[in-house]
Design a protein around this motif. Structure first.
Motif, PDB file in Angstrom:
ATOM      1  N   SER A 160      10.730   3.701  25.043  1.00 37.79           N
ATOM      2  CA  SER A 160      11.696   4.769  24.748  1.00 37.79           C
ATOM      3  C   SER A 160      11.123   6.140  25.096  1.00 37.79           C
ATOM      4  O   SER A 160      11.876   7.099  25.282  1.00 37.79           O
ATOM      5  CB  SER A 160      12.080   4.756  23.271  1.00 37.79           C
ATOM      6  OG  SER A 160      12.705   3.546  22.917  1.00 37.79           O
ATOM      7  N   PHE A 161       9.788   6.225  25.151  1.00 38.40           N
ATOM      8  CA  PHE A 161       9.116   7.484  25.479  1.00 38.40           C
ATOM      9  C   PHE A 161       8.487   7.371  26.860  1.00 38.40           C
ATOM     10  O   PHE A 161       7.998   6.300  27.237  1.00 38.40           O
ATOM     11  CB  PHE A 161       8.044   7.805  24.443  1.00 38.40           C
ATOM     12  CG  PHE A 161       8.519   7.704  23.022  1.00 38.40           C
ATOM     13  CD1 PHE A 161       9.466   8.590  22.526  1.00 38.40           C
ATOM     14  CD2 PHE A 161       8.041   6.706  22.196  1.00 38.40           C
ATOM     15  CE1 PHE A 161       9.919   8.489  21.216  1.00 38.40           C
ATOM     16  CE2 PHE A 161       8.485   6.594  20.884  1.00 38.40           C
ATOM     17  CZ  PHE A 161       9.429   7.488  20.394  1.00 38.40           C
ATOM     18  N   VAL A 162       8.491   8.478  27.610  1.00 37.56           N
ATOM     19  CA  VAL A 162       7.803   8.460  28.895  1.00 37.56           C
ATOM     20  C   VAL A 162       6.331   8.125  28.668  1.00 37.56           C
ATOM     21  O   VAL A 162       5.759   7.250  29.323  1.00 37.56           O
ATOM     22  CB  VAL A 162       7.958   9.807  29.623  1.00 37.56           C
ATOM     23  CG1 VAL A 162       7.114   9.829  30.893  1.00 37.56           C
ATOM     24  CG2 VAL A 162       9.428  10.050  29.973  1.00 37.56           C
ATOM     25  N   SER A 231       7.194  15.550  18.912  1.00 37.60           N
ATOM     26  CA  SER A 231       8.038  15.316  20.089  1.00 37.60           C
ATOM     27  C   SER A 231       8.504  13.864  20.005  1.00 37.60           C
ATOM     28  O   SER A 231       7.764  13.002  19.531  1.00 37.60           O
ATOM     29  CB  SER A 231       7.248  15.505  21.385  1.00 37.60           C
ATOM     30  OG  SER A 231       6.888  16.818  21.611  1.00 37.60           O
ATOM     31  N   PRO A 232       9.759  13.622  20.441  1.00 34.08           N
ATOM     32  CA  PRO A 232      10.627  14.548  21.165  1.00 34.08           C
ATOM     33  C   PRO A 232      11.660  15.254  20.305  1.00 34.08           C
ATOM     34  O   PRO A 232      12.702  15.660  20.817  1.00 34.08           O
ATOM     35  CB  PRO A 232      11.334  13.596  22.152  1.00 34.08           C
ATOM     36  CG  PRO A 232      11.483  12.311  21.381  1.00 34.08           C
ATOM     37  CD  PRO A 232      10.265  12.222  20.504  1.00 34.08           C
ATOM     38  N   ASN A 337       8.442  17.729  29.721  1.00 31.33           N
ATOM     39  CA  ASN A 337       8.274  16.298  29.482  1.00 31.33           C
ATOM     40  C   ASN A 337       7.565  16.046  28.165  1.00 31.33           C
ATOM     41  O   ASN A 337       7.980  15.190  27.374  1.00 31.33           O
ATOM     42  CB  ASN A 337       7.495  15.654  30.626  1.00 31.33           C
ATOM     43  CG  ASN A 337       7.453  14.147  30.496  1.00 31.33           C
ATOM     44  OD1 ASN A 337       8.475  13.489  30.573  1.00 31.33           O
ATOM     45  ND2 ASN A 337       6.273  13.596  30.301  1.00 31.33           N
ATOM     46  N   SER A 340       9.994  17.052  25.244  1.00 29.08           N
ATOM     47  CA  SER A 340      11.325  16.433  25.145  1.00 29.08           C
ATOM     48  C   SER A 340      11.357  14.937  25.382  1.00 29.08           C
ATOM     49  O   SER A 340      12.336  14.284  25.002  1.00 29.08           O
ATOM     50  CB  SER A 340      12.283  17.101  26.149  1.00 29.08           C
ATOM     51  OG  SER A 340      12.380  18.487  25.913  1.00 29.08           O
ATOM     52  N   ASN A 341      10.330  14.361  26.001  1.00 27.48           N
ATOM     53  CA  ASN A 341      10.391  12.951  26.392  1.00 27.48           C
ATOM     54  C   ASN A 341       9.270  12.084  25.850  1.00 27.48           C
ATOM     55  O   ASN A 341       9.370  10.859  25.899  1.00 27.48           O
ATOM     56  CB  ASN A 341      10.392  12.843  27.929  1.00 27.48           C
ATOM     57  CG  ASN A 341      11.578  13.535  28.555  1.00 27.48           C
ATOM     58  OD1 ASN A 341      12.690  13.452  28.064  1.00 27.48           O
ATOM     59  ND2 ASN A 341      11.330  14.237  29.655  1.00 27.48           N
ATOM     60  N   ASN A 342       8.212  12.685  25.363  1.00 32.43           N
ATOM     61  CA  ASN A 342       7.051  11.926  24.873  1.00 32.43           C
ATOM     62  C   ASN A 342       7.085  11.760  23.366  1.00 32.43           C
ATOM     63  O   ASN A 342       7.782  12.493  22.654  1.00 32.43           O
ATOM     64  CB  ASN A 342       5.743  12.655  25.215  1.00 32.43           C
ATOM     65  CG  ASN A 342       5.417  12.633  26.682  1.00 32.43           C
ATOM     66  OD1 ASN A 342       6.091  11.995  27.481  1.00 32.43           O
ATOM     67  ND2 ASN A 342       4.356  13.345  27.046  1.00 32.43           N
TER      68      ASN A 342
END
Length: 372
Positions: A160-162, A231-232, A337, A340-342
């Motif tokens: 779900s997370f980069v 985060s995120p 990133n 917002s994505n990790n």
């Protein structure tokens, strides 16, 4: 340095701590993350040591102003990663202090001393659980195998997370170590990183709740406890609260520097007369942000990891020396990133001990950097 409650003082080297590879707050570029740090030889600490003392915890932190999420009720013990001993004794000692449980989330784990410590705990009946980043399996596979074969419960992070870029260790459900750096021994001699041991029960409970969800592969909305940022969900907003709250000085030490909202907030503070100082790694990668900060009246110094110190830290000190000073330390880089994505974790405090440790090291790093 006085250790927190349950933190043992062992004869495994200096108390101050290490330096790592570049992290992936953004997709890998020319930074050390995602590349081979050629010519750097890992050095492991000797295993001959024994526990010598259990020392008392720090005094309670001072009252908080606007920056922390709530009024805090814990102790906060800061440290700088060790660059001289070949290992991270403060982290090893913290791991070894576990008596019933240890939960670790680690973006990159390439430290055989730490790995063996975890296996030893499991062999002694401690419940040990570890999350390793699935996007970095090539780096983490050896540790995964060592831990799994040694009785440790290991899980790959959620897709779900980069990146699961968080670096946290929680011992006995009572104290958490929040880090800006990974456990990667090949980078200990060159990297700048920080850590904070947090005994605030609301913080620790929030960290454990997120660990349980991430370990089990279920979704959750993290709580900030008394002092956290994640985060995120809210890391950008919480970082902006520190920047926007500065009235006198703003010192920033970051590996990556591109998030427009954070950079613009720093620019606004510089234009308003706040003394802004920035120390950044690989300044040629962040020319736009650096140009804006300098044009607004801020000053920036840079480092190149190939020539010595590598700024892997992620830290901010606002209004050092004032009663409402704030300090932030965590895993999140200043990139979209990372924010917002990790999966990332940090801590914001109004605590003179933490502020002093970070500010003192920042001053040294700033003085040694190359003016931009």
């Amino acid at each position: 340095m006085v250790a927190p409650s349950g933190f043992s003082v062992l004869s495994r080297g200096p108390v101050m701590i290490w330096g790592p590879p570049p992290d992936s707050g953004s997709a890998p570029t020319t930074h050390r993350h995602g590349t081979t740090a050629e010519g750097v030889t890992p050095i492991m600490n000797a295993r001959a040591f024994r526990r010598t003392a259990i020392v008392a915890g720090l005094a309670a932190a001072s009252a908080f102003v606007a920056y922390p999420a709530h009024a805090a009720s814990g102790t906060y013990t800061p440290f700088v990663f060790d660059q001289t001993s070949g290992g991270q004794p403060t982290i090893y000692n913290f791991i070894d202090s576990a008596t019933s449980s240890l939960d670790m989330t680690m973006y990159e784990l390439e430290d055989t001393t730490a790995e063996q410590d975890l296996v030893n705990l499991a062999g002694n009946g401690v419940t040990v659980r570890v999350i390793l980043d699935q996007a970095e399996q090539s780096k983490n596979q050896a540790a995964y195998d060592t831990l799994s074969n040694g009785g440790v419960s290991v899980a790959w992070s959620s897709t779900s997370f980069v990146y699961t870029h968080q670096k946290t260790i929680t011992v006995d459900g009572s104290q958490s170590m929040i880090l800006s750096g990974n456990l990667t021994s090949q980078y200990y001699s060159t990297g700048r990183d920080y850590g904070v041991v947090d005994t605030d029960s609301s913080d620790v409970s929030a960290i454990e709740a997120v660990f349980n969800a991430d370990f089990g592969g279920t979704g959750t909305t993290p709580s900030d406890g008394d002092n956290l940022l994640w985060s995120p969900t809210d890391s950008q907003t919480r970082l902006l609260s520190v920047i926007n709250g500065a009235t006198s000085t703003l010192d920033i030490e970051e590996e990556e520097l591109s998030d427009s909202a954070l950079v613009n907030a720093v620019v606004a503070k510089a234009e308003a007369g706040v003394t802004v100082r920035v120390a950044v790694e690989s300044p040629s990668s962040w020319t736009s942000a650096i140009g804006k900060i300098k044009s607004a009246g801020g000053s920036v110094v840079g480092y190149s990891g190939s020539t010595g110190l590598y700024i892997h830290a992620k830290a901010v000190v606002a209004d050092y020396g004032l009663s409402d000073a704030a300090v932030e330390v965590g895993s999140m880089n200043w990139t979209s990133n990372s924010l917002s994505n990790n999966r990332e974790l940090g801590i914001i405090l109004n605590d003179t001990g933490v502020e002093s440790t970070i500010e003192t090291q920042f001053n040294s790093d700033y003085s040694g950097g190359t003016a931009q």
